[in-house]
Enzyme design. Structure first.
Site, PDB file in Angstrom:
ATOM      1  CE  LYS A   1      19.044 -54.412 143.665  1.00  0.00           C
ATOM      2  NZ  LYS A   1      19.163 -55.224 142.421  1.00  0.00           N
TER       3      LYS A   1
ATOM      4  NE  ARG B   1      20.369 -48.797 139.994  1.00  0.00           N
ATOM      5  CZ  ARG B   1      19.211 -49.382 140.302  1.00  0.00           C
ATOM      6  NH1 ARG B   1      18.638 -49.149 141.448  1.00  0.00           N
ATOM      7  NH2 ARG B   1      18.651 -50.225 139.476  1.00  0.00           N
TER       8      ARG B   1
ATOM      9  NE  ARG C   1      11.702 -57.580 138.078  1.00  0.00           N
ATOM     10  CZ  ARG C   1      12.783 -56.898 138.460  1.00  0.00           C
ATOM     11  NH1 ARG C   1      13.277 -57.062 139.674  1.00  0.00           N
ATOM     12  NH2 ARG C   1      13.366 -56.069 137.645  1.00  0.00           N
TER      13      ARG C   1
ATOM     14  NE  ARG D   1      10.987 -52.899 137.087  1.00  0.00           N
ATOM     15  CZ  ARG D   1      12.111 -52.872 137.805  1.00  0.00           C
ATOM     16  NH1 ARG D   1      12.143 -53.445 139.001  1.00  0.00           N
ATOM     17  NH2 ARG D   1      13.190 -52.282 137.344  1.00  0.00           N
TER      18      ARG D   1
ATOM     19  NE  ARG E   1      16.729 -52.666 134.784  1.00  0.00           N
ATOM     20  CZ  ARG E   1      15.741 -53.553 134.917  1.00  0.00           C
ATOM     21  NH1 ARG E   1      15.076 -53.968 133.849  1.00  0.00           N
ATOM     22  NH2 ARG E   1      15.427 -54.012 136.088  1.00  0.00           N
TER      23      ARG E   1
HETATM   24  P1  ADP Z   1      16.003 -57.143 142.186  1.00  0.00           P
HETATM   25  O1  ADP Z   1      15.128 -56.440 143.206  1.00  0.00           O
HETATM   26  O2  ADP Z   1      17.396 -57.387 142.689  1.00  0.00           O
HETATM   27  O3  ADP Z   1      15.994 -56.482 140.840  1.00  0.00           O
HETATM   28  P2  ADP Z   1      13.961 -59.256 142.400  1.00  0.00           P
HETATM   29  O4  ADP Z   1      13.949 -59.486 143.861  1.00  0.00           O
HETATM   30  O5  ADP Z   1      12.819 -58.503 141.814  1.00  0.00           O
HETATM   31  O6  ADP Z   1      15.383 -58.587 141.939  1.00  0.00           O
HETATM   32  O7  ADP Z   1      14.098 -60.676 141.679  1.00  0.00           O
HETATM   33  C1  ADP Z   1      14.012 -60.800 140.248  1.00  0.00           C
HETATM   34  C2  ADP Z   1      13.171 -62.016 139.879  1.00  0.00           C
HETATM   35  O8  ADP Z   1      13.865 -63.210 140.235  1.00  0.00           O
HETATM   36  C3  ADP Z   1      11.830 -62.068 140.607  1.00  0.00           C
HETATM   37  O9  ADP Z   1      10.837 -62.520 139.688  1.00  0.00           O
HETATM   38  C4  ADP Z   1      12.033 -63.077 141.749  1.00  0.00           C
HETATM   39  O10 ADP Z   1      10.850 -63.797 141.997  1.00  0.00           O
HETATM   40  C5  ADP Z   1      13.127 -63.985 141.183  1.00  0.00           C
HETATM   41  N1  ADP Z   1      14.095 -64.401 142.212  1.00  0.00           N
HETATM   42  C6  ADP Z   1      14.573 -63.661 143.255  1.00  0.00           C
HETATM   43  N2  ADP Z   1      15.455 -64.374 143.989  1.00  0.00           N
HETATM   44  C7  ADP Z   1      15.561 -65.603 143.399  1.00  0.00           C
HETATM   45  C8  ADP Z   1      16.315 -66.792 143.671  1.00  0.00           C
HETATM   46  N3  ADP Z   1      17.161 -66.864 144.718  1.00  0.00           N
HETATM   47  N4  ADP Z   1      16.144 -67.849 142.832  1.00  0.00           N
HETATM   48  C9  ADP Z   1      15.300 -67.765 141.759  1.00  0.00           C
HETATM   49  N5  ADP Z   1      14.563 -66.686 141.454  1.00  0.00           N
HETATM   50  C10 ADP Z   1      14.683 -65.610 142.249  1.00  0.00           C
HETATM   51  P1  AMP Z   2      15.174 -50.896 140.066  1.00  0.00           P
HETATM   52  O1  AMP Z   2      13.734 -50.948 140.476  1.00  0.00           O
HETATM   53  O2  AMP Z   2      16.116 -50.797 141.239  1.00  0.00           O
HETATM   54  O3  AMP Z   2      15.544 -52.013 139.115  1.00  0.00           O
HETATM   55  O4  AMP Z   2      15.348 -49.527 139.262  1.00  0.00           O
HETATM   56  C1  AMP Z   2      14.643 -49.295 138.055  1.00  0.00           C
HETATM   57  C2  AMP Z   2      15.206 -48.058 137.352  1.00  0.00           C
HETATM   58  O5  AMP Z   2      15.028 -46.890 138.175  1.00  0.00           O
HETATM   59  C3  AMP Z   2      16.723 -48.097 137.075  1.00  0.00           C
HETATM   60  O6  AMP Z   2      17.040 -48.778 135.867  1.00  0.00           O
HETATM   61  C4  AMP Z   2      17.042 -46.592 137.007  1.00  0.00           C
HETATM   62  O7  AMP Z   2      16.600 -46.021 135.785  1.00  0.00           O
HETATM   63  C5  AMP Z   2      16.143 -46.026 138.104  1.00  0.00           C
HETATM   64  N1  AMP Z   2      16.814 -46.032 139.439  1.00  0.00           N
HETATM   65  C6  AMP Z   2      16.410 -46.718 140.536  1.00  0.00           C
HETATM   66  N2  AMP Z   2      17.215 -46.475 141.593  1.00  0.00           N
HETATM   67  C7  AMP Z   2      18.176 -45.621 141.132  1.00  0.00           C
HETATM   68  C8  AMP Z   2      19.317 -45.019 141.725  1.00  0.00           C
HETATM   69  N3  AMP Z   2      19.656 -45.250 143.014  1.00  0.00           N
HETATM   70  N4  AMP Z   2      20.081 -44.207 140.948  1.00  0.00           N
HETATM   71  C9  AMP Z   2      19.768 -43.947 139.666  1.00  0.00           C
HETATM   72  N5  AMP Z   2      18.720 -44.494 139.042  1.00  0.00           N
HETATM   73  C10 AMP Z   2      17.913 -45.332 139.753  1.00  0.00           C
END
Ligand code: ADP
Ligand code: AMP
Length: 215
Positions: free
Chosen positions: A13, A88, A127, A161, A172
């Site tokens: 995302k 969420r 990541r 992170r 999660r």
């Molecule tokens: P989200 O925001 O949904 O938690 P991220 O965009 O941070 O996920 O992506 C998680 C990890 O996977 C990052 O390190 C990113 O570089 C990698 N990633 C994202 N999309 C892809 C993909 N289509 N193929 C392989 N790796 C990906």
């Molecule tokens: P994310 O960066 O989206 O992976 O979110 C990291 C953490 O932030 C999650 O595991 C939750 O603890 C908190 N969080 C982020 N967005 C939300 C949401 N919309 N509702 C509740 N908790 C959230």
């Protein structure tokens, strides 16, 4: 245009939202990023949510909906919003409807990134981001072009992170399955959900999303 990117942690995302921001001038509204900023700044909200986030559990609906409302309030009406990691829960989905209509906006599209859960642990544990500009990378799937140097800003400092470890990722994912996946039918009933194969290469996923949005 107002869109939601929906998918479990690690679905891509944030990666896709940043591309839409760069290419189409939209704004990414990531509640995760907003909460991490609050934790870092040690605001009252940050102090309240730190332990919950580290455990991989969901922060309260009131807190995240207030963050989204404030952010939209501060945004120009003509800038498109990409909701990343929000809503969420069903309660957050209801709040988003109210917040959008209070700002004269409507939800145009919900894009679900479909991914194989087995791949998510590897994606999340690999990541990392640039400590200066926030550009996202992955140990295996998206390394900087020059080792140790951010492609975007040239910084040599990166960070990971605290919640990107295998144990927290499992919590999660369970939270996503139990509380977030069930909101999809709300949007399906409105006929605004599209699905994209989130297992495809990052560029392919971007192209699919752009096609759906008409870019
Ligand atoms: P989200 O925001 O949904 O938690 P991220 O965009 O941070 O996920 O992506 C998680 C990890 O996977 C990052 O390190 C990113 O570089 C990698 N990633 C994202 N999309 C892809 C993909 N289509 N193929 C392989 N790796 C990906
Ligand atoms: P994310 O960066 O989206 O992976 O979110 C990291 C953490 O932030 C999650 O595991 C939750 O603890 C908190 N969080 C982020 N967005 C939300 C949401 N919309 N509702 C509740 N908790 C959230």
């Amino acid at each position: 245009m107002n869109i939601i990117l929906l998918g479990p942690p690690g679905a891509g995302k944030g990666t896709q939202a940043k591309r839409l921001v760069e290419r189409h001038g939209m704004r990414q509204l990531s509640t995760g990023d907003m909460l991490r900023a609050a934790v870092k700044a040690e605001t009252p909200t940050g102090l309240r949510v730190k332990a919950v986030m580290e455990a991989g559990e969901l922060v309260s609906d009131e807190i995240v909906s207030a963050l989204i409302s404030d952010e939209l309030e501060a945004m120009g009406k003509d800038i498109g919003a990409i909701f990343d990691g929000y809503p969420r829960t069903a309660e957050q989905a209801r709040s988003l409807d109210d917040i959008l209509s209070a700002h004269g906006r409507k939800l145009d599209s919900v894009i679900e990134l479909e991914v194989n859960e087995d791949a998510l642990v590897e994606r999340i544990t690999g990541r990392f981001t640039c400590a200066k500009c926030g550009q996202g990378y992955h140990d295996k799937f998206e390394r900087p072009k020059v080792e140790g140097v951010c492609d975007k800003c040239g910084s040599t400092e990166f960070k990971r992170r605290p919640d990107d470890n295998e144990e927290t990722v499992r919590t999660r994912m369970a939270e996503y399955r139990a509380k977030t996946a069930p909101i999809l039918p709300i949007y399906e009933a409105r006929g605004i959900v599209s699905r994209v194969d989130g297992m495809a290469d990052i560029d392919v996923v971007t192209a699919e999303i752009e096609k759906i949005l008409g870019y």
